[in-house]
Scaffold this motif. Structure first.
Motif: not given
Length: 476
Positions: A343-352, A432-438
């Motif tokens: 989950i931690g890796g997923a959040v970072i990836s989505l933000l990037i 913004w779509t990916f930031w919302l997913f994060a």
């Protein structure tokens, strides 16, 4: 009381790992069909949109109508599997898959196409709940994490094969067939062939289900101890079978009328929150936005349609490869470490990914690299571990109904993502779509830290006892 009498030195009573794997693999085919149907849509969206002149709302409805069917299927299946058994409901799901694939291939209007997509959604909803539940109840505790993860592996393989078949058919639309109907399905309107190929695995699933036994825990719930014991002996030996049955009887004598209101009792409140939140968060993190709309997202990053479909194949292969990480580690490292890391890796990836789109860095490989990073993090954590955890945490007497609620939560999240992603991509943009997913993904870290217990190596009856032992009534 009728008992199976098998001498302990009888060689025929030895457990069979081959039998265990074969039965679990058959059940996991429900996951394969789930993954295939989910992913095959990604290659058909632009084609169906062109042929039927769809707008953004209609496009989202084409994708998400099956998800509505899933919600209905899950809602109906909870009571059905507790009353009639796990096996018969899986057979029903296989029939629904088969009818849907053939109906979509032969549909003569957008309305008919939607109807058969809804029928397929019913099948997906049923299989997505019953398959991991069946595997969880069938597997010995020391192998349960691995066996349930096979369901997620089958799901990811289904996704990959859908990508491969989509890419292959998309690259052969210039082929000409002598038969006009075949030419229409596999060349002129190739989306028909993409959707219709699901009939083959659906037929295999249907045939194989007639050769698997009923869940031993459902048999125990229905008082069929002799049949349950025979199955348990075959998969884990005499002593383990007797231990499982004794543990079941101890719990069964203390409680449980089997009504859904038991799940809402304070003693199971944490289990309920886990069962509702973990599946929902696993969907609103955006995984199926990539699965459903991957070609469109990659086209926005500068890929052509055929290259985008090729990128989807790469995404699918990474999904499969990293699911093996979970299969080989979940019963060694445990559920919580995999969730924290993934989950931690997923959040970072989505933000990037959002930053890359915001800065206009859409040429070169970087968008695809971090999408693959996100997929890999999901594949060894959220994907398989979610199914393992929700299949473990609920009490025996109401596991079917409780899993239906948990899976319903998953499909509600999935429906929202499927319906809203094209609107968000058009209205908010990719960044913004990916930031919302994060943002939607990050609460799962708190959930893992605060509520989810470590369940590796515990029997289902031991987990049920854990909730009762750790519950402290208010004021006492």
């Amino acid at each position: 009381m009728n008992r199976v009498t098998v001498p302990e030195n009888n060689e025929t009573a030895k457990p069979s790992k081959v039998y265990l794997y074969l039965v679990c693999l058959v059940a996991a085919l429900g996951g394969f069909l789930f993954g295939f149907d989910t992913a095959v849509i990604s290659g058909t969206v632009s084609l169906v949109k062109h042929d039927f002149g769809l707008n953004a709302v209609s496009e989202g409805w084409f994708v998400s109508c099956a998800l509505l069917g899933c919600i209905i299927g899950v809602s109906l299946s909870g009571k059905l599997i507790d009353k009639y058994g796990r096996k018969i409901v899986l057979i029903i799901s296989a029939v629904l898959f088969l009818v849907s694939a053939l109906g979509c291939m032969l549909s003569d209007s957008f309305t008919v196409l939607i109807v058969f997509r809804l029928i397929g959604g019913l099948g997906i909803g049923v299989a997505s709940m019953v398959s991991p539940l069946y595997i969880s109840e069938f597997s010995p505790s020391r192998f349960r994490g691995m066996m349930v993860s096979l369901y997620q592996l089958a799901l990811t393989v289904g996704i990959v094969l859908a990508y491969f078949s989509n890419a292959y058919l998309a690259n052969h639309t210039t082929d000409v067939f002598n038969n006009a109907d075949i030419n229409k399905i596999f060349s002129v309107e190739v989306w028909r062939g993409m959707l219709g190929l699901g009939a083959l695995p659906a037929g295999i699933f249907l045939i194989c289900l007639f050769f698997v036994p009923e869940s031993p825990r459902w048999l125990l719930l229905k008082g069929q101890e002799q049949r349950a014991e025979a199955v348990l002996i075959k998969i884990d030996g005499i002593k383990a079978a007797q231990k499982e049955i004794d543990a079941f009887k101890t719990l069964d004598s203390n409680n449980d009328d089997g009504s859904i209101k038991e799940l809402f009792a304070p003693v199971y409140r944490k289990a309920l929150w886990i069962g509702l939140l973990l599946p929902f968060l696993s969907q609103v993190c955006g995984i199926n936005a990539v699965i459903y709309y991957g070609p469109r997202i990659l086209e926005q990053a500068g890929f052509t349609l055929n290259n985008a479909l090729g990128g989807q194949v790469t995404i699918g292969l990474v999904n499969v490869i990293f699911t093996f990480v979970a299969i080989f580690t979940i019963d060694i490292w445990g559920r919580r470490p995999l969730l924290f890391a993934g989950i931690g890796g997923a959040v970072i990836s989505l933000l990037i990914i959002g930053v890359l789109f915001a800065l206009g860095i859409t040429t070169g490989p970087w968008i695809l690299v971090f999408i693959l990073t996100f997929i890999s993090c999901f594949a060894f954590s959220f994907g398989p571990v979610c199914w393992v955890v929700v299949g473990e945490i609920f009490p025996n007497a109401i596991r079917g109904k409780a899993m239906a609620l948990a899976t319903l939560s998953l499909w509600i999240g999935n429906f929202l993502v499927g319906q809203l992603t094209p609107v968000m991509l058009e209205g908010l943009g990719s960044a913004w779509t990916f930031w919302l997913f994060a943002l939607c993904c990050s609460p799962a870290l708190w959930l893992t830290f605060k509520l989810i217990p470590e369940t590796k190596g515990r029997s289902l009856e031991n987990i049920e006892t854990f909730w009762k032992q750790t519950y402290i009534p208010n004021g006492k």
